[in-house]
Design a protein around this motif. Structure first.
Motif: not given
Length: 257
Positions: A140, A143, A151, A154, A157-158
């Motif tokens: 966290k 990003p 987002e 993010e 990198w899901d």
């Protein structure tokens, strides 16, 4: 999108390819590419885009065999030699840019043009830029530092549904460690002392909201190289412009290369 592999220092390296025409190579920014991104589609509309992973980034092993900048430069040269024959344009983002600069200084005939996005490798202690390596550990933290639209990083990198949670965390940590091996602690590779050898036309790009690489670093590099060098900023983009503004960035690079 096509995929193949090559060997670098005895380890396997993933190479993605798309499009036809003159070859351009893209070296990904911080963390590498766990998946294909729209920016590459914009490049592939008119060119043969080649995307090799660097050691330790998703798709490539062997970063633990590389300790200093010389090791990483040799590995980068080997990967570029295996990725394509003949002259090519080279695009590199963020932590990959210092390696692209070293390669360009050594292979002036093969690397025809350079486009660098938020290039690391040049230290400016007066800039007040944030230190990427000094951030609290954990996914966290990164990003908001890397993208104007966090987002987007993010989403890149899901975790894939078919990958174990622990394995995915190891992938993330390994990618961050890889770049730290040649950039920590000061993000200064000494490239300005070797920049006189970089004679290729060069485009330096920076997100207008980049928190990590100040414009002063780009100005220093421009002053140190003997050839043509342009600086352009991309509005509404952070450090990884290829994620924040993929279409605008692809247009700028296609016009240059």
């Amino acid at each position: 999108m096509r995929s193949r592999s090559l060997r670098c220092n005895g380890a396997e390296v993933r190479v993605w390819e798309q499009g036809e025409g003159e070859p351009i190579v893209f070296l990904a920014g911080f963390g590498g590419l766990p998946k294909w991104i729209p920016f590459l589609d914009g490049l592939a509309e008119s060119r043969h885009v080649i995307v090799p992973s660097l050691p330790g980034f998703p798709g490539a092993a062997g970063h633990d065999r590389l300790d200093d900048l010389s090791d990483w430069t040799a590995a980068t040269l080997e990967i570029l030699e295996g990725a394509t024959d003949g002259p090519f344009g080279l695009i590199a983002s963020s932590v990959s840019a210092p390696l692209a600069l070293e390669a360009a200084a050594m292979q002036r005939q093969r690397i025809a043009k350079l486009a660098l996005i938020g290039p690391f490798g040049i230290h400016d202690e007066r800039s007040g830029a944030m230190d990427l390596w000094a951030q609290p550990p954990g996914p966290k933290s990164y990003p908001p530092l890397l993208c104007a639209s966090p987002e987007r990083f993010e989403a890149l990198w899901d975790k894939p549904d078919d990958m174990d949670e622990i394995e995915w965390q190891v992938t993330e940590v390994r990618a961050r460690e890889a770049a730290a091996r040649y950039l920590w602690p000061l993000n200064d590779t000494g490239i300005l002392k070797r920049a006189y050898r970089i004679t290729q036309p060069m485009l330096l790009l920076r997100g207008g909201e980049d928190k990590l690489v100040p414009r002063a670093c780009l100005e220093k590099l421009k002053a140190a190289v003997p050839g043509e060098c342009l600086i352009q900023e991309v509005a509404e983009a952070g450090h990884l412009v290829e994620l924040d503004q993929p279409d605008a960035l692809a247009r700028l690079i296609n016009q240059f290369i």
